[in-house]
Scaffold this motif. Structure first.
Motif, PDB file in Angstrom:
ATOM      1  N   UNK A   1       0.794  -1.263  -0.076  1.00 17.97           N
ATOM      2  CA  UNK A   1       0.042   0.211  -0.026  1.00 17.97           C
ATOM      3  C   UNK A   1       0.872   1.335  -0.018  1.00 17.97           C
ATOM      4  N   UNK A   2       2.166   1.228  -0.068  1.00 18.39           N
ATOM      5  CA  UNK A   2       2.938   2.410   0.262  1.00 18.39           C
ATOM      6  C   UNK A   2       3.241   2.862  -1.254  1.00 18.39           C
ATOM      7  N   UNK A   3       2.819   4.026  -1.745  1.00 14.74           N
ATOM      8  CA  UNK A   3       2.847   4.612  -2.997  1.00 14.74           C
ATOM      9  C   UNK A   3       3.823   5.817  -2.969  1.00 14.74           C
ATOM     10  N   UNK A   4       3.902   6.519  -2.047  1.00 19.14           N
ATOM     11  CA  UNK A   4       4.629   7.976  -2.060  1.00 19.14           C
ATOM     12  C   UNK A   4       6.073   7.494  -1.824  1.00 19.14           C
ATOM     13  N   UNK A   5       6.615   6.377  -1.589  1.00 18.60           N
ATOM     14  CA  UNK A   5       8.065   6.328  -1.453  1.00 18.60           C
ATOM     15  C   UNK A   5       8.448   5.114  -1.998  1.00 18.60           C
ATOM     16  N   UNK A   6       9.779   4.915  -2.521  1.00 17.34           N
ATOM     17  CA  UNK A   6       9.861   3.796  -3.168  1.00 17.34           C
ATOM     18  C   UNK A   6      11.564   3.551  -2.588  1.00 17.34           C
ATOM     19  N   UNK A   7      11.987   2.347  -3.229  1.00 17.46           N
ATOM     20  CA  UNK A   7      13.344   1.792  -2.727  1.00 17.46           C
ATOM     21  C   UNK A   7      14.249   2.854  -3.068  1.00 17.46           C
ATOM     22  N   UNK A   8      15.312   3.271  -2.413  1.00 12.93           N
ATOM     23  CA  UNK A   8      16.386   4.337  -2.820  1.00 12.93           C
ATOM     24  C   UNK A   8      16.256   5.763  -2.300  1.00 12.93           C
ATOM     25  N   UNK A   9      14.606   5.869  -1.908  1.00  9.65           N
ATOM     26  CA  UNK A   9      14.526   7.452  -1.421  1.00  9.65           C
ATOM     27  C   UNK A   9      15.112   7.586  -0.034  1.00  9.65           C
ATOM     28  N   UNK A  10      15.572   8.872  -0.001  1.00  2.00           N
ATOM     29  CA  UNK A  10      16.238   9.402   1.133  1.00  2.00           C
ATOM     30  C   UNK A  10      15.575  10.096   1.962  1.00  2.00           C
ATOM     31  N   UNK A  11      15.188   9.887   3.066  1.00  3.05           N
ATOM     32  CA  UNK A  11      14.359  10.471   4.070  1.00  3.05           C
ATOM     33  C   UNK A  11      14.610  10.787   5.498  1.00  3.05           C
ATOM     34  N   UNK A  12      14.141  11.818   6.099  1.00  4.23           N
ATOM     35  CA  UNK A  12      14.133  11.865   7.534  1.00  4.23           C
ATOM     36  C   UNK A  12      12.929  11.359   8.123  1.00  4.23           C
ATOM     37  N   UNK A  13      13.215  10.854   9.368  1.00  4.46           N
ATOM     38  CA  UNK A  13      12.208  10.265  10.117  1.00  4.46           C
ATOM     39  C   UNK A  13      11.391  11.046  11.179  1.00  4.46           C
ATOM     40  N   UNK A  14      10.350  11.421  11.232  1.00  2.00           N
ATOM     41  CA  UNK A  14       9.630  11.965  12.190  1.00  2.00           C
ATOM     42  C   UNK A  14       9.055  10.961  13.034  1.00  2.00           C
ATOM     43  N   UNK A  15       9.479  10.856  14.244  1.00  2.00           N
ATOM     44  CA  UNK A  15       9.568   9.957  15.267  1.00  2.00           C
ATOM     45  C   UNK A  15       8.377   9.840  16.162  1.00  2.00           C
ATOM     46  N   UNK A  16       7.587  11.074  16.207  1.00  2.00           N
ATOM     47  CA  UNK A  16       6.407  11.110  17.103  1.00  2.00           C
ATOM     48  C   UNK A  16       5.207  10.612  16.352  1.00  2.00           C
ATOM     49  N   UNK A  17       4.630   9.326  16.430  1.00  2.00           N
ATOM     50  CA  UNK A  17       3.634   8.736  15.588  1.00  2.00           C
ATOM     51  C   UNK A  17       2.434   8.765  16.489  1.00  2.00           C
ATOM     52  N   UNK A  18       1.401   9.486  16.078  1.00  2.00           N
ATOM     53  CA  UNK A  18       0.114   9.544  16.745  1.00  2.00           C
ATOM     54  C   UNK A  18      -0.638   8.403  16.484  1.00  2.00           C
ATOM     55  N   UNK A  19      -1.833   8.300  17.149  1.00  2.00           N
ATOM     56  CA  UNK A  19      -2.873   7.513  16.877  1.00  2.00           C
ATOM     57  C   UNK A  19      -3.767   7.877  15.394  1.00  2.00           C
ATOM     58  N   UNK A  20      -3.685   8.911  14.970  1.00  2.00           N
ATOM     59  CA  UNK A  20      -4.472   9.362  13.905  1.00  2.00           C
ATOM     60  C   UNK A  20      -6.008   8.824  13.858  1.00  2.00           C
ATOM     61  N   UNK A  21      -6.429   8.492  15.287  1.00  2.00           N
ATOM     62  CA  UNK A  21      -7.896   8.083  15.044  1.00  2.00           C
ATOM     63  C   UNK A  21      -8.861   9.408  15.059  1.00  2.00           C
ATOM     64  N   UNK A  22      -9.863   9.086  14.344  1.00  2.00           N
ATOM     65  CA  UNK A  22     -10.879  10.250  14.034  1.00  2.00           C
ATOM     66  C   UNK A  22     -11.401  11.079  15.399  1.00  2.00           C
ATOM     67  N   UNK A  23     -11.469   9.884  16.399  1.00  2.00           N
ATOM     68  CA  UNK A  23     -11.972  10.334  17.754  1.00  2.00           C
ATOM     69  C   UNK A  23     -10.991  11.116  18.573  1.00  2.00           C
TER      70      UNK A  23
END
Length: 383
Positions: A108-130
């Motif tokens: 399901x990952x479409x915005x990234x591909x093998x070889x992409x160079x990335x910075x990691x944002x490491x605060x991962x929220x729940x993203x729940x609508x509530x």
């Protein structure tokens, strides 16, 4: 993709009891494909652990982590066993200032591909609508946020790390892995600048010339602060600050002096009272100095992490309408931080004073924790 607190990759309490995890003896040479990581524990030990190479699930990517900075909070978790209510109760992987290369993508990952160079944002929220915090964009306040290297969640100071694709930020080709990793502390400071409302021509004080203070110095200069004063307990750090921003005015703090005495020196150096302080130490006496150095209607914006309970000069704050502001991590800052670096507005490269290989992470921690080593930012690299 929705992530919850169950996203924790490993159970810290079971790490070294699981035969898949192995304590790496000091000096042992490990294969280049071994997934080693730096861990700390309640016994105030920092050591290398070999752990399984993870596989990305739906919406995730596997990162070869190329650069990770050691943050003051990493040292604090190691040396002191906790920050506020965040306590090291078992083995915990360190590191949260990281950048790397995508080497595998999950379903399901479409915005990234093998070889992409990335910075990691490491605060991962729940993203729940509530979740009100996530819904309103203040996801740093999400009660179910997973923040890498904050117990019980493992960090990114490892060779191979699985991360949600939506929290990976592509790096332009003119931004190195080293700079990408430094976008994490930069995101802290850009969030503070945004909330504090720094304006052109403001008289600004930076308290503390550690990594965050120096990034704040760079941002304040880029934002048009003038005059600009920075304080610290160590002359070597002030000398570094002066090389970084030559027209900054530096003040060596004598712990024997009172906050009012230090505040008078700040006002004298600036030639006026201070409009905005970016307080980067969290130390009570430093906060007092900033308060007494402020003009009527000024602001002291506290970025530093300090003791759980502190005393402030309440009536001085009240009678002078001095505002206190605070910041908890960051939200919506990474794209801005990357643009500032890519556009040449903020040059973070001079901040990295010491570089170590991943296999030498223990030495890196020792250097970062020892003020006599003259380290500003220690980074661990894996080529």
């Amino acid at each position: 993709m929705v992530l919850t607190a169950n996203h924790a990759i490993y159970d810290p309490a079971k790490v070294l009891k699981d035969p898949k995890f192995r304590l790496v003896p000091i000096g042992e040479k490990t294969p280049k494909d071994a997934n080693i990581a730096a861990f700390y524990n309640p016994q105030h030990e920092v050591h290398l652990v070999e752990k399984p190479k993870p596989t990305p699930g739906p919406g995730q990517v596997l990162i070869h982590v190329r650069a990770t900075g050691i943050c003051g909070s990493d040292v604090h978790f190691w040396k002191h066993g906790g920050i506020g209510d965040m306590i090291v109760t078992d083995e915990c992987g360190s590191g949260h200032e990281s950048a790397g290369e995508v080497i595998e993508v999950g379903e399901g990952v479409t915005d990234l591909k093998v070889g992409d160079r990335v910075a990691l944002e490491v605060g991962i929220p729940c993203s729940q609508p509530g979740c009100e915090a996530c819904r309103t964009g203040k996801y740093n306040a999400c009660p179910d946020v997973i923040f890498c290297s904050t117990p019980p969640y493992h960090g990114t100071l490892t060779r191979f790390h699985v991360h949600p694709a939506q929290w990976c930020h592509k790096l332009p080709m003119n931004v190195s892995y080293e700079e990408g990793a430094l976008c994490e502390p930069l995101a802290v400071v850009t969030g503070a600048v945004e909330k504090a409302g720094l304006a052109l021509g403001d008289a600004v004080l930076i308290t503390g010339a550690g990594p965050i203070g120096l990034v704040a110095l760079l941002c304040a200069r880029a934002g048009g602060a003038e005059p600009l004063v920075i304080t610290d307990l160590f002359q070597s750090r002030l000398d570094f600050a002066k090389k970084l921003v030559p027209n900054a005015r530096t003040i060596l703090i004598d712990p024997a002096d009172t906050p009012k005495q230090n505040a008078a020196r700040v006002r004298e150096a600036a030639g006026m009272p201070i409009k905005l302080t970016m307080e980067c130490t969290g130390v009570e006496s430093s906060i007092h100095t900033a308060i007494y150095a402020s003009k009527f209607g000024g602001k002291v914006f506290i970025i530093g992490v300090g003791r759980a309970e502190q005393n402030f000069p309440f009536m001085h704050l009240s009678a002078n309408e001095i505002e206190l502001g605070f910041l908890y991590r960051y939200a919506n800052q990474y794209p801005k931080a990357i643009r500032l670096v890519a556009g040449g507005i903020i040059d973070l490269r001079p901040l990295v004073t010491h570089r170590f290989a991943l296999e030498d992470a223990i030495d890196a921690f020792q250097t970062a924790a020892d003020p006599t080593q003259g380290a500003i930012k220690v980074q661990i690299r894996d080529e």
